[in-house]
Design a protein around this motif. Structure first.
Motif, PDB file in Angstrom:
ATOM      1  N   ARG A   4     -10.112  -5.386   2.962  1.00  0.00           N
ATOM      2  CA  ARG A   4     -10.062  -4.147   2.202  1.00  0.00           C
ATOM      3  C   ARG A   4     -10.621  -3.089   3.138  1.00  0.00           C
ATOM      4  NH1 ARG A   4      -9.525  -3.418  -3.230  1.00  0.00           N
ATOM      5  NH2 ARG A   4      -9.458  -5.658  -3.543  1.00  0.00           N
ATOM      6  N   VAL A   5      -9.815  -2.084   3.442  1.00  0.00           N
ATOM      7  CA  VAL A   5     -10.261  -1.092   4.416  1.00  0.00           C
ATOM      8  C   VAL A   5     -10.093   0.308   3.858  1.00  0.00           C
ATOM      9  CG1 VAL A   5      -9.647  -2.571   6.357  1.00  0.00           C
ATOM     10  CG2 VAL A   5      -8.030  -0.850   5.550  1.00  0.00           C
ATOM     11  N   LYS A   6     -10.770   1.248   4.488  1.00  0.00           N
ATOM     12  CA  LYS A   6     -10.697   2.629   4.034  1.00  0.00           C
ATOM     13  C   LYS A   6     -10.012   3.466   5.096  1.00  0.00           C
ATOM     14  CE  LYS A   6     -13.451   4.881   0.662  1.00  0.00           C
ATOM     15  NZ  LYS A   6     -14.741   5.140   0.089  1.00  0.00           N
ATOM     16  N   ASN A  41       0.855  -1.190   0.000  1.00  0.00           N
ATOM     17  CA  ASN A  41       0.000   0.000   0.000  1.00  0.00           C
ATOM     18  C   ASN A  41       0.887   1.234   0.000  1.00  0.00           C
ATOM     19  OD1 ASN A  41      -2.686  -1.309   0.571  1.00  0.00           O
ATOM     20  ND2 ASN A  41      -1.469  -2.047   2.317  1.00  0.00           N
ATOM     21  N   VAL A  44      -9.122   2.732  10.777  1.00  0.00           N
ATOM     22  CA  VAL A  44      -9.668   2.499   9.431  1.00  0.00           C
ATOM     23  C   VAL A  44     -11.094   1.977   9.555  1.00  0.00           C
ATOM     24  CG1 VAL A  44      -7.413   1.994   8.422  1.00  0.00           C
ATOM     25  CG2 VAL A  44      -8.817   0.133   9.338  1.00  0.00           C
ATOM     26  N   ASP A 100      -9.802   8.807   2.439  1.00  0.00           N
ATOM     27  CA  ASP A 100     -10.396   8.473   1.151  1.00  0.00           C
ATOM     28  C   ASP A 100      -9.653   7.334   0.452  1.00  0.00           C
ATOM     29  OD1 ASP A 100     -12.332  10.314   1.434  1.00  0.00           O
ATOM     30  OD2 ASP A 100     -11.285  11.895   0.328  1.00  0.00           O
ATOM     31  N   SER A 101      -8.518   6.914   1.009  1.00  0.00           N
ATOM     32  CA  SER A 101      -7.750   5.879   0.312  1.00  0.00           C
ATOM     33  C   SER A 101      -8.192   4.495   0.750  1.00  0.00           C
ATOM     34  CB  SER A 101      -6.251   6.001   0.604  1.00  0.00           C
ATOM     35  OG  SER A 101      -5.938   7.251   1.108  1.00  0.00           O
ATOM     36  N   GLU A 102      -8.156   3.591  -0.220  1.00  0.00           N
ATOM     37  CA  GLU A 102      -8.437   2.199   0.101  1.00  0.00           C
ATOM     38  C   GLU A 102      -7.118   1.469   0.252  1.00  0.00           C
ATOM     39  OE1 GLU A 102     -10.837  -0.320  -2.191  1.00  0.00           O
ATOM     40  OE2 GLU A 102     -12.671   0.414  -1.257  1.00  0.00           O
ATOM     41  N   GLN A 152     -14.105  -2.449   4.742  1.00  0.00           N
ATOM     42  CA  GLN A 152     -14.973  -2.479   3.558  1.00  0.00           C
ATOM     43  C   GLN A 152     -15.412  -3.906   3.249  1.00  0.00           C
ATOM     44  OE1 GLN A 152     -15.774   0.502   1.682  1.00  0.00           O
ATOM     45  NE2 GLN A 152     -15.029   1.261   3.642  1.00  0.00           N
ATOM     46  N   SER A 153     -14.432  -4.797   3.155  1.00  0.00           N
ATOM     47  CA  SER A 153     -14.788  -6.192   2.906  1.00  0.00           C
ATOM     48  C   SER A 153     -13.710  -7.091   3.482  1.00  0.00           C
ATOM     49  CB  SER A 153     -14.943  -6.451   1.405  1.00  0.00           C
ATOM     50  OG  SER A 153     -13.710  -6.249   0.770  1.00  0.00           O
TER      51      SER A 153
END
Lengths: 307, 381
Positions: B311-313, B239, B296, B316-318, B299-300
Motif C-alpha cells: 500500500r503506497v502513497k 488503481n 511513491v 495524496d492518493s493511496e 505505507q504498508s
C-alpha cells in the motif's frame, strides 16, 4: 458419481427464534450473585402461580363445604381419593354436565379450526399477495386488537339478535372465529419464510393455493401451534360472550357452569364441587399446551407478540 | 439460441432495475451476469424464469416468446441462493415434486430421482430432511432439483453465496463439471468477479440496470471499455486516478489530488483530449525499479506468498501495488520500512485511459517521459 461425498461445507443458516438451548446458554453465562436473584424471583413466581392450583387440590379432595379449624393444609390424606370420587360423581350428574362439557369442546374445536383457517389464509394474503389497499386493510385488522371485547359486546349482541342467532351454536361460534391476533401472528410468520422457497414451488408448477397449503403452511407450524393454543385458551375460558349470547341451559359452556357453584345469591359456595369442575376444565388446556409447547415459544417470539 | 432477451425494461417504482437490456445465450453456453448488488442482475434472471413480469421487452426461450407463459412451463430451472429447499420435505420429495405436479407415474419418478441423485452424489441422503444435511449437500440437492426437469437453461442466482470460502472453491470446480456433463446453457448471476472469471464462457457486466460490457473473461480483463469494468474485475482492484488538463500546457494533465504535474510522466500527444481523464493501472503492472518515473512512499507491506502487496502513497492518493517476490531494489524488499521512498515504472501500453464519461478512450497517444523532464518543462515557463 459426479461429485465426491463431502461433509465439510456448511451453509450459514440464520437461526430464527429463541431455542431452549439459547436460554440455557444465557443462564450459564450469568454470574453467581445475579443467578441467586434470578432463581429466587423465579421460585417466588412459581409459588405465586401454583397457589391457586394448591388451593384447587385442597378443596377438591374434601367432602365438606365447610371450613375446619384448625385448617387442614395437606391436600392428600387417606380420604382424599374417596372424597374426589364422590365430588366427581356429584359433578357429572349435576344438571346436564356431560352436555355442557361437550358444548365447551365442540365450540372450542370449531372456533380454533375456523379461526386458524381464516387467520392463516388472511395472514398469508397480507404477507405475500399484492393488492390495492393491502396495508391499509392490515392496519384496520391491527386496530381491532386495540378494542376490548366489552366495548363491542352490545353491538355484537344486537347483530346476533338481528340474525336470529341468539342462543344458537352459530351465534356462539362465528363471532369468535374472527381474530385479528391470529391474522397478525400468521402474517408475521409468513413474512419470515424466504420468498425463494415459494418461487421454487412456482417453478415446480404449484398454483398459489397449492403453494399455500403444500409449502408455506407446513413451514409455519410454530405459528399454527401458537394460534391454536392462544385461541383455544381464549375460547375455552370465555365467559362474557356465552353469558350474553346463551339463554338456554342446553348451550352452556363450562365457565357458565362454574357460575352455578357459587351458590344462590352467593350464600352457599360449593367449593369442593366447584374445584372439581375447575380441575375437569383444566385438563384439555393442559393437553393442548403439552402437545404444542415446543412450538409455542418460537411462534410467539417470531411474531413479536407476547402471550 | 437458447435464450434471447430483447430490450428488457423493468422498474420498481422510481428505481430502475433494468434498462433496454439485451442478452443472447447460445446452446450450451455458460454466461455469467456480473455486477454489484442492486445492479439488476437478479431481476433479469427472475424475468427469464417468469417470477417477475417485465415492464416491456421480450423473453425468448428456444425461439418462442415466453412473456406470458407461467414459470413452470418455460422449461427453465432455477438454483437459488441458499438453495430454497422445501424444509418440511425429504430430499427425495424435494427433487420429485416437479414430476409429481406433472402427473408422471411413480416408477418413472423414482427412476429419474435416483438417476439425478446418482449424478450429483446424494443417493445416501435421499431420506433426510434439508436441515439434516450439510451446506454442500444442500447445494447438490438444489442442482438435482433443477436437473430433474431437464431444462433448456439453468438459471443460477448466486448459488455459492453463503458457503464458506474454501468450500466455494470446490463448488466452483463442481459447477464447471456440472456444466460439462449436462451440456446445457447456464446463466449464472453473481457479484463475485472470481466466480464469473473462473467459470463463465462469457461475462455480461451489469450496473444500475445497464449493460456496461460483455465478452470473454480474458477480453474484459485485458480490454475494459469502462472504468466500472476495469475496477470491478481483477483482484486487487485497478488503481484509478483523476487527472485534469493543465491550464498552461494542454498536453499536460495534473493529478487531481496533488499539485504535482503528471506524476506518471505521462504526456498526451492528442490535443483533442477532454479536460478530465481517468487513468487506471492494475496493481501488478507496476515494475519496481530504482530509476522508475513514479515516486511513491510505502505505507504498508503484506507478504501473500508468491506476491507481495504494497500500500503506497502517491501525492495524496493511496494505491495498491503487487510485485513478485523476486523483485529487487537497492534495499532488500523485506527490509523496507513504512515511509521508505520507492520508485516504479509502468510501460505505456499498461495505462488504461478513460474519458470524463468513464468510457475508454480509443488510442490516446501517450508518451511516457521521465517526470524530471516534465517538471523542468513546466518550471521553465
Amino acid at each position: 458419481m459426479m461429485f465426491g461425498n463431502d461433509k465439510r461445507g456448511k451453509l450459514f443458516r440464520k437461526e430464527k427464534g429463541v431455542k431452549k438451548k439459547d436460554v440455557y446458554d444465557m443462564l450459564l453465562s450469568i454470574g453467581p450473585a445475579k443467578k441467586v436473584v434470578i432463581y429466587f424471583l423465579s421460585i417466588l413466581l412459581v409459588i405465586i402461580y401454583m397457589l391457586p392450583f394448591y388451593w384447587m387440590f385442597l378443596k377438591m379432595f374434601r367432602s365438606s363445604i365447610f371450613a375446619h379449624f384448625p385448617p387442614d393444609l395437606n391436600p392428600f390424606s387417606l380420604t382424599s381419593l374417596g372424597n374426589f370420587i364422590v365430588n366427581f360423581r356429584d359433578v357429572i350428574s349435576f344438571g346436564s354436565f356431560p352436555l355442557w362439557y361437550f358444548n365447551s369442546v365442540f365450540v372450542a374445536v370449531l372456533v380454533v379450526s375456523g379461526s386458524v383457517a381464516v387467520g392463516s389464509a388472511a395472514g398469508y394474503a397480507f404477507a405475500r399477495l399484492h393488492f390495492k389497499g393491502r396495508d391499509l386493510l392490515f392496519y384496520a385488522v391491527l386496530a381491532t386488537l386495540m378494542i376490548p371485547f366489552p366495548v363491542i359486546s352490545i353491538a355484537s349482541y344486537i347483530f346476533m339478535l338481528d340474525l336470529g342467532w341468539i342462543s344458537t351454536y352459530q351465534g356462539l361460534i362465528l363471532p369468535e372465529i374472527v381474530s385479528g391476533l391470529n391474522v397478525f401472528i400468521f402474517r408475521q410468520y409468513f413474512m419470515t419464510i424466504p420468498v425463494d422457497v415459494e418461487n421454487a414451488a412456482k417453478l415446480d408448477g404449484l398454483n398459489p393455493f397449492q403453494i399455500f397449503y403444500r409449502i408455506s403452511a407446513p413451514m409455519a407450524r410454530p405459528a399454527f401451534a401458537a394460534a391454536t393454543i392462544y385461541t383455544f385458551i381464549g375460547t375455552w375460558n370465555n365467559f362474557l360472550w356465552p353469558l350474553m349470547e346463551v339463554h338456554s341451559q342446553n348451550l352452556f359452556t363450562l365457565p357458565l357452569v362454574l357460575n352455578f357453584f357459587k351458590g344462590v345469591n352467593g350464600t352457599q359456595i360449593y367449593w369442593n364441587e366447584m374445584m372439581t369442575v375447575v380441575f375437569l376444565t383444566l385438563i384439555p388446556t393442559l393437553v393442548i399446551y403439552i402437545l404444542f409447547e415446543r412450538y409455542f415459544v418460537e411462534g410467539f417470539t417470531l411474531s413479536g407478540v407476547k402471550g | 439460441m437458447a435464450i434471447e432477451l430483447k430490450k428488457l425494461n423493468m422498474a420498481y417504482g422510481s428505481t430502475v432495475a433494468l434498462k433496454d437490456f439485451d442478452l443472447h445465450v447460445d446452446d450450451g453456453e455458460f454466461v455469467a451476469i456480473l455486477g454489484p448488488s442492486g445492479g439488476g442482475k437478479s431481476t433479469a434472471l427472475r424475468i427469464i424464469a417468469g417470477l417477475v413480469l417485465q415492464d416491456s421487452g421480450d423473453v425468448i426461450i428456444n425461439g418462442e416468446v415466453m412473456n406470458n407463459i407461467h414459470p413452470s412451463e418455460r422449461n427453465v430451472a432455477m438454483v437459488f441462493q441458499n438453495q430454497a429447499l422445501y424444509p418440511h420435505m425429504t430430499v427425495y420429495n424435494n427433487i420429485a415434486l416437479n414430476l409429481r405436479m406433472k402427473g408422471i407415474p411413480k416408477q418413472e419418478i423414482d427412476r429419474k430421482v435416483r438417476e439425478v441423485a446418482n449424478i450429483v452424489g446424494i443417493t445416501s441422503i435421499l431420506d433426510r430432511k434439508p436441515k439434516e444435511i450439510s451446506g454442500g449437500q444442500a447445494q447438490r440437492v438444489g442442482l438435482a432439483r433443477a436437473m430433474i426437469r431437464d431444462p433448456v437453461v439453468y438459471l443460477m442466482d448466486e448459488p455459492l453465496t453463503g458457503l464458506d470460502a474454501k468450500f466455494r472453491d470446490e463448488m466452483r470446480e463442481e459447477l464447471i463439471k456440472f456444466h460439462r456433463i449436462t451440456k446445457k446453457s447456464i446463466i449464472y448471476v453473481t457479484h463475485d468477479q472470481i466466480e464469473a472469471m473462473s467459470m463463465a464462457d462469457r461475462i455480461v457486466v451489469l450496473n444500475n440496470g445497464i449493460k456496461i460490457q460483455e465478452g470473454s473473461p480474458r477480453d474484459l480483463y485485458d480490454n475494459p471499455e469502462h472504468v466500472f469494468v476495469a475496477t470491478f474485475l481483477g483482484s486487487p482492484a485497478m488503481n484509478t486516478f483523476r487527472f485534469r488538463k493543465s491550464t498552461e500546457d494542454p498536453k499536460l494533465f495534473i493529478l487531481d489530488s496533488t499539485t504535482e504535474v503528471s506524476p506518471f510522466g505521462l504526456e498526451f500527444a492528442d490535443k483533442t483530449l477532454p479536460d478530465e481523464l481517468t487513468v487506471g493501472i492494475r496493481p501488478n503492472d507496476f515494475i519496481l525499479s530504482d530509476d522508475g518515473e513514479i515516486k511513491v512512499v510505502l505505507q504498508s507491506l503484506e507478504f501473500l506468498g508468491s506476491v507481495i502487496q504494497m500500500r503506497v502513497k502517491l501525492g495524496d492518493s493511496e494505491l495498491i501495488i503487487t510485485v513478485s517476490r523476486e523483485s529487487r531494489t537497492k534495499t532488500d524488499i523485506y527490509d523496507l520500512k513504512p515511509e521508505s521512498p520507492l520508485r516504479f515504472s509502468v510501460s505505456s501500453e499498461r495505462f488504461y485511459i478513460f474519458g470524463p464519461d468513464d468510457r475508454r478512450l480509443k488510442n490516446p497517444i501517450i508518451k511516457v517521459h521521465p517526470p524530471e523532464a516534465i517538471m523542468k518543462k513546466t518550471q521553465g515557463k
